[in-house]
Design a protein around this motif. Structure first.
Motif, PDB file in Angstrom:
ATOM      1  N   LEU A   1       0.830  -1.203   0.000  1.00 34.35           N
ATOM      2  CA  LEU A   1       0.000   0.000   0.000  1.00 34.35           C
ATOM      3  C   LEU A   1       0.863   1.252   0.000  1.00 34.35           C
ATOM      4  N   THR A   2       1.830   1.264   0.900  1.00 30.83           N
ATOM      5  CA  THR A   2       2.681   2.449   0.968  1.00 30.83           C
ATOM      6  C   THR A   2       3.501   2.598  -0.298  1.00 30.83           C
ATOM      7  N   PHE A   3       3.894   1.456  -0.845  1.00 31.36           N
ATOM      8  CA  PHE A   3       4.641   1.490  -2.097  1.00 31.36           C
ATOM      9  C   PHE A   3       3.819   2.193  -3.173  1.00 31.36           C
ATOM     10  N   LEU A   4       2.540   1.835  -3.189  1.00 26.30           N
ATOM     11  CA  LEU A   4       1.635   2.429  -4.164  1.00 26.30           C
ATOM     12  C   LEU A   4       1.641   3.949  -4.033  1.00 26.30           C
TER      13      LEU A   4
ATOM     14  N   LEU B   1     -11.933  -5.395  -5.015  1.00 27.64           N
ATOM     15  CA  LEU B   1     -11.325  -5.949  -6.225  1.00 27.64           C
ATOM     16  C   LEU B   1     -10.369  -7.090  -5.867  1.00 27.64           C
ATOM     17  N   SER B   2      -9.652  -6.918  -4.759  1.00 24.48           N
ATOM     18  CA  SER B   2      -8.740  -7.986  -4.331  1.00 24.48           C
ATOM     19  C   SER B   2      -9.494  -9.278  -4.117  1.00 24.48           C
ATOM     20  N   VAL B   3     -10.630  -9.162  -3.429  1.00 26.26           N
ATOM     21  CA  VAL B   3     -11.383 -10.371  -3.112  1.00 26.26           C
ATOM     22  C   VAL B   3     -11.869 -11.033  -4.392  1.00 26.26           C
TER      23      VAL B   3
ATOM     24  N   SER C   1      -1.961  -3.774  -8.833  1.00 29.27           N
ATOM     25  CA  SER C   1      -1.332  -3.446 -10.108  1.00 29.27           C
ATOM     26  C   SER C   1      -2.385  -2.929 -11.084  1.00 29.27           C
ATOM     27  N   ALA C   2      -3.632  -3.427 -10.939  1.00 26.24           N
ATOM     28  CA  ALA C   2      -4.696  -2.893 -11.783  1.00 26.24           C
ATOM     29  C   ALA C   2      -4.952  -1.435 -11.424  1.00 26.24           C
TER      30      ALA C   2
ATOM     31  N   SER D   1       2.748  -4.386 -13.973  1.00 28.80           N
ATOM     32  CA  SER D   1       1.980  -5.572 -14.390  1.00 28.80           C
ATOM     33  C   SER D   1       2.656  -6.852 -13.936  1.00 28.80           C
ATOM     34  N   ALA D   2       3.969  -6.777 -13.799  1.00 30.25           N
ATOM     35  CA  ALA D   2       4.688  -7.997 -13.421  1.00 30.25           C
ATOM     36  C   ALA D   2       4.645  -8.229 -11.919  1.00 30.25           C
TER      37      ALA D   2
END
Ligand SMILES: Nc1ncnc2c1ncn2[C@@H]1O[C@H](COP(=O)(O)OP(=O)(O)OP(=O)(O)O)[C@@H](O)[C@H]1O
Ligand SMILES: [Mg+2]
Lengths: 499, 510
Positions: free
Chosen positions: A173-176, A198-200, A450-451, A468-469
């Motif tokens: 999250l923080t990376f984002l 979306l994760s779920v 990533s989405a 994406s990777a």
């Protein structure tokens, strides 16, 4: 002395698990430090915020003050009862097989009034509540640092993985946010609720896939073919659903049909691996190639010309009354596509199947030491056939979750290697259903992230390909860090013959 | 149950493991099966239990010819078997192992674990077995695992019980307890086939004794008509010297010096509590004690398989402390090890015999050259060892796992003795060996001693300890109770094994 081959002894394992606790703790702490550093660097003018709002607009009737008190009291009472029921189950001599059901009912009973109360009292505030990201980041960073340091110091084995997973999610999250730091986007909102939701849903296929892998490998057969089972499941389900034009019941059948085709591929694997004792990995790869070829052929030769065979509407979304009203978590967990619920129920069911039933005991025995099972009259090949076909069925349903679930049409390559990720998840989840559930959610989260990042792509400072990777990189990191430290079923992948 | 085997023949490739074997077991009879390592005892029992399909021959139960296609048929016909190598699932609990295949279910399909645990607790109380139904098999000592195996066979209410060397890993006390159980089962009218290499047990318990040699029945007798010497001769085909002859030891300098060694077992409890002793060149130090008193952990610590909490192990001529050193260094320093569990620590069952014979010397210049392994030298070595140690195998290229139990043990010993050693550590060196091979092994161990190797023997066989040891260290509760000369009476040693201190006779005490 044969030490060159003495690899896994119990004492090694134990030493490893203590060492792992320390390594996990240190990693968690490093995540924490990175987070603190990043947040310190966040541009003060940047108004990146986390928004808790959901887009649901249903509102509850206002309750009067007295009612609020009553509802709150009821909630607390039920919560207390359920807490006692769950923690003291043994003392109340609840039947072992019944405990789980009792817990679920108790928790649901407790959550319902609480969610009602929360909804009435805080949802409105929460919905418009935004928090500056660097505050959250700093708090999380400090927490990670503390938790990681404590873990590394005390070397608790229990809870070590959970701490690391939590830290990893926080880190991502923080990376984002950090990634978006240098961009010119003003007012970048992280919609927490939609990100988690979306994760779920992204985790759904992975849950089915990793469950399939878990069942098969528990019986001692490696199912590399999950990817292929996904493909045939996805395609057959969408074709059936569109042929019968989306009537409610036909969708159920479409999903089941996906499962049947998956099971068919499972039987193929079973026959080759068990009857002809072919190398399981090679057979699995060949089956994927076969499925890939046949779905590609059908989609270019049939679906291309009959578009009406390749369209389905999404499965109904099912909002659990009451529970879906919990702020933030409600929409994430209880307001989802029906298949999500099926996946979670499947996890519970497979866990019960493997650990509570006779069939499960036998399947696990066959995956550990088949000769021992054989000596007590358990037929190794029968158990393995059953497990592999059931595994194929579940993977096929997972395939349907690609198309019929969200209502997408089938396109070649849509399974995207998730069948292989599912195997990594199975390892990550230590060949256990609940482990698979937790690991699927983690991977679902990276996929959702990533989405989400792709939305802001144009302003980002790092290449799109890297984003994406991300799920795949996490897969490699996760598995590389774990393989050899956890014990697979002892007879995994080894053909059995009595003489 | 009356069992009759008629003309059973079973071959593996060109090797005839059973040739026209016939055998009758009457109801309520204890039938002992004797024979050298590789004589075909296990093979015959595996045929009976449906694990192997015979090439020819008939099985009759109560006069009726039956076909036993797989173990399931055997179980259904009331045959139970305790296998020579445990058929237990290491990661399962005792309960899960015992009920597997015959699980109480209520309501279907859920396993009724509560009932299972009650059943096992009752059963183990009835037979005076002390096992915790919730323990995980891999954490249990090998003797307890054996008890679980026996419980498993008993819980299936078999009418005919086959026990393939059940006493090999039991302490004498446990073996006595098992013999009592077998007697009571016999009184209940059950038939028992009992395989063992311990002639004393045979004479004590058997109603009928059948001896196999090279896959054929060489004779049948009863305890009244025979004695240990005759049985040994019948088995091996020559007279066997049942006592070890050895010259008095000529101990040299101290080679291994163990000081204040503290070792933890798997659960983190201290298993070896500050043990100190010396071993001299040219002597055999025998470590006696009831299994589970820290011997296993002590040996694992000395051989590098287990970490050491504190203390030192000094080998003369080696620089530094061997405690906690890497196994490779310990090997290179000249310490040989015959481990307690041959299948787990001693062999790679899926590799050929010839590779197993050089496992610890893979990079030795004799077997590894510039262009890879010297296959011819390895084969050559295997041929010599197979002849010298009388390893019964069809060839050096066969998997070690296909050897009979005793022959697997010979492979391990042959390998360990094929190197220049300074210290030889043997745990239960003759477990599962026939009398002829025991004679040979004992001679080898004594020969090593006479060649100035310091030898440590760990054995739960008091006979072996008394016969081989030049000094006997008795372990109890992780400590050395005392070190006594082999002239000490069995009773005194027995008392020390039970925890009574014996400071008066001990030569050295830490
Ligand atoms: N699966 C197999 N493949 C090839 N040879 C085998 C196999 N099983 C057993 N043998 C051979 O058959 C012979 C008889 O073996 P068996 O295990 O019956 O001996 P045993 O009498 O039980 O000896 P021990 O006392 O050492 O256990 C041995 O020479 C062994 O190498
Ligand atoms: Mg045998």
């Amino acid at each position: 002395m044969s030490t060159s081959v003495e690899i896994v002894t119990l004492e090694n394992l134990r030493a490893v698990s203590r060492g792992r606790a320390r390594a996990y703790g240190i990693t968690t702490a490093i995540f924490g430090i990175l987070e603190i550093v990043w947040m310190g660097q966040t541009h003060p003018g940047l108004n990146t915020t986390i928004e808790f709002g959901a887009n649901s607009s249903t509102s509850m009737p206002e309750l009067s003050g007295a009612w609020r008190v009553i509802v709150l009291a009821a909630a607390l009472l039920l919560a207390g009862i359920s807490a006692i029921a769950t923690t003291q189950g043994r003392r109340f001599a609840l039947p072992r097989s019944g405990t789980l059901a009792v817990r679920i009912i108790a928790i649901a009973l407790a959550l319902w009034p609480i969610s009602l109360w929360l909804h009435v009292n805080v949802d409105g505030i929460l919905r418009s509540w935004t928090v500056p990201v660097h505050v959250v980041g700093l708090v999380i960073g400090v927490l990670s640092l503390l938790a990681g340091g404590y873990l590394a110091w005390k070397r608790y084995d229990r809870g070590a993985s959970a701490t690391l997973y939590a830290a990893l999610i926080a880190f991502l999250l923080t990376f984002l946010v950090w990634v978006a730091r240098g961009s010119d986007v003003s007012g970048l909102h992280l919609q927490l609720t939609s990100l988690l939701a979306l994760s779920v849903s992204a985790a759904t296929c992975l849950m089915f896939g990793s469950l399939s892998g878990t069942i098969c490998e528990r019986s001692g057969v490696v199912n590399i073919a999950i990817e292929g089972q996904f493909m045939v499941g996805a395609m057959s389900a969408v074709m059936f659903a569109s042929a019968f034009n989306g009537a409610g019941i036909s969708k159920t059948f479409a999903v089941l049909l996906g499962g049947v085709f998956g099971a068919l591929m499972g039987s193929l694997l079973a026959v080759m691996a068990l009857r002809y004792k072919a190398d399981q990995v090679i057979v699995g790869v060949v089956i994927v190639a076969f499925c890939s070829a046949i779905t590609q052929f059908l989609s270019s030769q049939v679906l291309n010309f009959h578009q009406n065979l390749n369209q389905s509407e999404p499965l109904p979304v099912w909002a659990v009354p009451g529970l879906s009203k919990i702020p933030v978590l409600g929409p994430v967990l209880f307001d989802q596509n029906v298949l999500v619920f099926v996946a979670v129920l499947m996890v519970v069911a497979v866990n019960i199947l493997l650990y509570r039933t006779r069939w499960g005991l036998r399947v696990r025995s066959v995956g550990e030491k088949p000769i021992a099972s054989e000596t007590v009259g358990v037929s190794v090949s029968r158990m393995r056939y059953g497990a592999v076909i059931l595994g194929g069925f579940i993977a096929g349903i997972g395939g349907a979750a690609f198309t019929v679930g969200p209502g997408s049409s089938f396109s070649y390559g849509m399974t995207n290697g998730y069948g292989y990720i599912a195997l990594a998840i199975m390892i990550f989840g230590r060949w256990r259903p609940y482990g698979a559930l937790a690991a699927s959610l983690l991977f679902g989260f990276t996929i959702a992230m990533s989405a989400n990042l792709n939305i802001y792509l144009s302003q980002l400072v790092i290449p799109q390909q890297f984003i994406s990777a991300l799920p795949y990189i996490i897969t490699i990191a996760a598995v590389a860090g774990l393989v050899g430290r956890i014990r697979p079923p002892a007879a995994d992948g080894i053909p059995f013959s009595r003489e | 149950m009356r069992l009759e085997l008629r003309g059973i023949t079973k071959s593996f490739g060109s090797l005839v493991a059973n040739h026209n074997v016939s055998l009758t077991v009457e109801p309520g009879e204890i039938h002992c099966l004797l024979g050298e390592n590789g004589a075909g005892k296990s093979t015959l029992m595996n045929v009976l239990y449906g694990m192997l399909t015979p090439d020819s021959g008939e099985i009759l139960i109560d006069g009726e010819p039956v076909t036993i296609r797989d173990p399931k048929d055997a179980v259904a016909r009331g045959i139970g078997m305790v296998h020579q190598h445990f058929m237990l699932i290491p990661v399962f609990s005792v309960t899960e192992n015992v009920i597997l295949g015959d699980e109480p279910v209520r309501p279907w399909p859920f396993v009724d674990y509560r009932k299972a645990v009650t059943m096992i607790t009752e059963l183990s109380q009835r037979y005076n077995f002390d096992v915790d139904p919730h323990a995980t098999i891999e954490n249990l000592p090998i003797g307890t695992q054996q008890r679980v195996e026996i419980l498993k066979a008993l819980s299936h209410h078999a009418d005919l019980l086959v026990l393939d060397e059940p006493t090999a890993v039991l302490t004498p006390q446990e073996a006595d307890a098992l013999i009592m159980i077998l007697r009571s089962l016999k009184e209940m009218g059950k038939s028992i086939i009992f395989i063992t290499h311990k002639l004393r047990e045979v004479l004590e318990i058997a109603d009928v004794i059948t001896v196999l040699r090279l896959g054929e029945v060489v004779g049948s007798t009863t305890p009244a008509e025979t004695n240990e010497e005759d049985l040994a001769t019948m088995m091996v085909g020559r007279s066997v010297n049942l006592v070890v002859d050895k010259k008095p030891a000529a101990p040299g300098d101290v080679v291994l010096e163990v000081r204040d060694l503290l070792v933890e077992e798997d659960r983190g409890l201290t298993a070896v509590k500050s043990v100190s002793f010396d071993v001299h060149a040219g002597e055999i130090l025998a470590i006696a004690g009831v299994q589970g008193n820290g011997q296993t952990e002590l040996v694992e610590a000395l051989t590098g398989l287990r970490g050491v909490t504190s203390g030192s192990v000094i080998l003369k001529g080696y620089d530094g402390n061997l405690a906690g050193a890497a196994v490779r260094d310990i090997l290179h320093a000249g310490i040989g090890h015959v481990p307690e569990d041959r299948q787990r620590h001693g062999l790679v069952l899926s590799l050929p015999v010839e590779d197993n014979l050089v496992l610890d010397q893979l990079s030795d210049p004799r077997y590894h050259g510039r262009f890879g392994r010297k296959l011819r030298a390895i084969r050559e070595n295997a041929r010599t060892q197979i002849t010298d140690f009388d390893i019964r195998t069809q060839g050096p290229e066969l998997e070690a796992g296909s050897l009979s139990g005793g022959n697997q043990q010979k492979v391990v010993i042959a390998r360990e003795l094929s190197r220049e050693l300074r210290v030889l550590i043997c745990s239960q060196p003759t477990r599962g060996l026939d009398v002829g091979s025991i004679e040979y092994m004992h001679r080898q161990i004594v020969a090593n001693r006479d060649a100035n190797v310091a030898v440590i023997i760990v054995s739960s066989e008091l006979d072996e300890v008394l016969a081989l040891g030049d000094r006997i260290a008795v372990m109890y509760d992780g400590k050395i109770q005392g070190i006594v000369p082999p002239t000490t009476s069995r009773e005194d040693i027995g008392l020390m094994m039970a925890g009574a201190g014996n400071a008066a006779t001990s030569e050295e005490q830490a």
